[in-house]
Design a protein around this motif. Structure first.
Motif, PDB file in Angstrom:
ATOM      1  N   LEU A 127      67.793  -7.836 109.925  1.00 55.80           N
ATOM      2  CA  LEU A 127      69.158  -8.201 110.267  1.00 55.80           C
ATOM      3  C   LEU A 127      70.072  -6.980 110.347  1.00 55.80           C
ATOM      4  O   LEU A 127      71.073  -6.993 111.067  1.00 55.80           O
ATOM      5  CB  LEU A 127      69.697  -9.195 109.238  1.00 55.80           C
ATOM      6  N   LYS A 128      69.730  -5.935 109.645  1.00 57.70           N
ATOM      7  CA  LYS A 128      70.555  -4.722 109.669  1.00 57.70           C
ATOM      8  C   LYS A 128      70.559  -4.066 111.046  1.00 57.70           C
ATOM      9  O   LYS A 128      71.501  -3.352 111.404  1.00 57.70           O
ATOM     10  CB  LYS A 128      70.036  -3.715 108.642  1.00 57.70           C
ATOM     11  N   HIS A 129      69.505  -4.304 111.818  1.00 54.46           N
ATOM     12  CA  HIS A 129      69.349  -3.607 113.101  1.00 54.46           C
ATOM     13  C   HIS A 129      69.340  -4.540 114.305  1.00 54.46           C
ATOM     14  O   HIS A 129      69.487  -4.082 115.443  1.00 54.46           O
ATOM     15  CB  HIS A 129      68.047  -2.799 113.098  1.00 54.46           C
ATOM     16  N   PRO A 168      64.467  -1.333 116.766  1.00 52.45           N
ATOM     17  CA  PRO A 168      64.349  -1.841 118.141  1.00 52.45           C
ATOM     18  C   PRO A 168      64.749  -0.769 119.145  1.00 52.45           C
ATOM     19  O   PRO A 168      65.727  -0.048 118.951  1.00 52.45           O
ATOM     20  CB  PRO A 168      65.332  -3.020 118.152  1.00 52.45           C
ATOM     21  N   LYS A 169      63.961  -0.664 120.228  1.00 53.71           N
ATOM     22  CA  LYS A 169      64.225   0.335 121.260  1.00 53.71           C
ATOM     23  C   LYS A 169      64.683  -0.294 122.570  1.00 53.71           C
ATOM     24  O   LYS A 169      64.866   0.404 123.566  1.00 53.71           O
ATOM     25  CB  LYS A 169      62.958   1.174 121.494  1.00 53.71           C
ATOM     26  N   THR A 170      64.837  -1.618 122.571  1.00 55.33           N
ATOM     27  CA  THR A 170      65.244  -2.321 123.780  1.00 55.33           C
ATOM     28  C   THR A 170      66.059  -3.549 123.395  1.00 55.33           C
ATOM     29  O   THR A 170      65.969  -4.034 122.260  1.00 55.33           O
ATOM     30  CB  THR A 170      64.008  -2.754 124.598  1.00 55.33           C
ATOM     31  N   LYS A 171      66.837  -4.065 124.337  1.00 54.04           N
ATOM     32  CA  LYS A 171      67.594  -5.295 124.102  1.00 54.04           C
ATOM     33  C   LYS A 171      66.826  -6.527 124.584  1.00 54.04           C
ATOM     34  O   LYS A 171      67.241  -7.657 124.327  1.00 54.04           O
ATOM     35  CB  LYS A 171      68.951  -5.218 124.805  1.00 54.04           C
ATOM     36  N   PHE A 177      60.251  -8.209 120.205  1.00 52.07           N
ATOM     37  CA  PHE A 177      59.344  -8.883 119.272  1.00 52.07           C
ATOM     38  C   PHE A 177      57.935  -8.316 119.400  1.00 52.07           C
ATOM     39  O   PHE A 177      57.246  -8.104 118.399  1.00 52.07           O
ATOM     40  CB  PHE A 177      59.340 -10.386 119.537  1.00 52.07           C
ATOM     41  N   GLY A 178      57.512  -8.073 120.639  1.00 57.02           N
ATOM     42  CA  GLY A 178      56.189  -7.491 120.856  1.00 57.02           C
ATOM     43  C   GLY A 178      56.055  -6.127 120.208  1.00 57.02           C
ATOM     44  O   GLY A 178      55.034  -5.818 119.580  1.00 57.02           O
ATOM     45  N   ASP A 179      57.082  -5.312 120.336  1.00 53.76           N
ATOM     46  CA  ASP A 179      57.061  -3.975 119.718  1.00 53.76           C
ATOM     47  C   ASP A 179      56.909  -4.087 118.201  1.00 53.76           C
ATOM     48  O   ASP A 179      56.228  -3.271 117.572  1.00 53.76           O
ATOM     49  CB  ASP A 179      58.348  -3.216 120.056  1.00 53.76           C
TER      50      ASP A 179
END
Length: 309
Positions: A127-129, A168-171, A177-179
């Protein structure tokens, strides 16, 4: 506060006491007041005793206070997650769809206090990210990502990396989720993208496919995992090359057919049939796959009818 015009008073006359009561509850028309009464367990009529009015006011104020409390929770997802995981808030008490769905999924997870606290720690860390916890997949299945996150936590003992190290590196929620699944279980980057969806599945066979994900992620050969279908070395190789939009069963069919040299169009035609959803009568169906491979000029549009026949 609601208001009643002279015209409304004329066409919808009510006793003065009831009129003040209705207005205090926010209703200007008796029909709306009656609907609220029936919905909340009270009788919908105008002949009310004082005790009836007190009980209705108490019910109205309790519902209002609950809505205010929910509003505060919606502004503080962390507090919401803590209350649900620790059993202080039920999905029955919620009305906002996203929050209600998350609560329902959490309620169906392990009831062990130690597990719930560990799951809460994981979710608060995410939740922090990111707000992935409250998102729903848009792949036609409509599965909530919280379901997948709970399944990732179920195998926490097999994580290769800490979730605290993931960012996370994408929106894009699908890729995000896959990453995360790769971060936790894919040591060498060997797990194909199409296998990420197994963490969102809730059918009886999906637990085995999640075992496959972990197995391949640790660098092991798929052929050494328990499989409902015998796989040759060539089939296993092609399975790992299946298209990203495939399900596991379709990936198995891809591996079988590509190992026989079947063209992509014909493979897509096969997986579009029930054989792309079910694994059954494998000896017979593999003979059909050999027939397709031996007839490369076969129109892919005819493959569906042939399999149906």
């Amino acid at each position: 506060m609601a208001r009643r015009t002279a015209y409304l008073k004329q066409i919808d006359p009510v006793p003065k006491t009831i009129e003040r009561h209705m207005l205090n509850l926010g209703f200007s028309h008796s029909a709306d007041y009656f609907s609220w009464c029936w919905a909340n367990g009270f009788e919908g009529h105008l002949k009310k005793k004082t005790i009836d009015l007190y009980e209705e006011v108490a019910a109205f104020e309790a519902a209002r206070d609950q809505l205010r409390a929910q509003s505060r929770l919606h502004k503080s997802p962390a507090a919401f997650l803590k209350m649900v995981c620790l059993g202080d808030l039920s999905s029955d008490d919620l009305d906002r769809p996203k929050f209600k769905l998350v609560a329902q999924e959490l309620e169906q997870s392990s009831e062990a206090e130690e597990v719930r606290r560990s799951l809460l720690e994981m979710l608060l860390g995410l939740l922090k990210h990111d707000d992935l916890i409250f998102e729903t997949s848009q792949d036609g299945r409509g599965a909530p990502y919280i379901r997948g996150l709970i399944k990732l936590h179920d195998r926490k003992a097999l994580w290769l990396r800490s979730i605290a190290d993931w960012r996370p590196k994408t929106k894009n929620t699908v890729r995000k989720f896959g990453d995360l699944t790769h971060h936790l279980f894919d040591q060498y980057g060997d797990v194909p993208r199409f296998m990420e969806k197994v963490w969102l599945r809730d059918d009886g066979k999906s637990w085995r496919y999640r075992d496959w994900y972990v197995h391949i992620g640790r660098g092991h050969n798929l052929r050494t995992a328990k499989s409902p279908v015998p796989l040759t070395k060539k089939m296993a190789h092609h399975f790992l090359k299946a298209p990203d939009n495939y399900e596991i069963e379709q990936g198995i069919r891809w591996g079988q057919l590509k190992s026989l040299g079947v063209a992509d169009a014909a493979v897509h035609a096969v997986v579009a049939t029930r054989l792309g959803r079910r694994l059954e009568n494998e000896e017979f169906w593999f003979s059909v796959f050999r027939f397709i491979a031996d007839n490369p000029m076969l129109d892919p549009r005819q493959i569906g009818p042939i399999i149906d026949y």
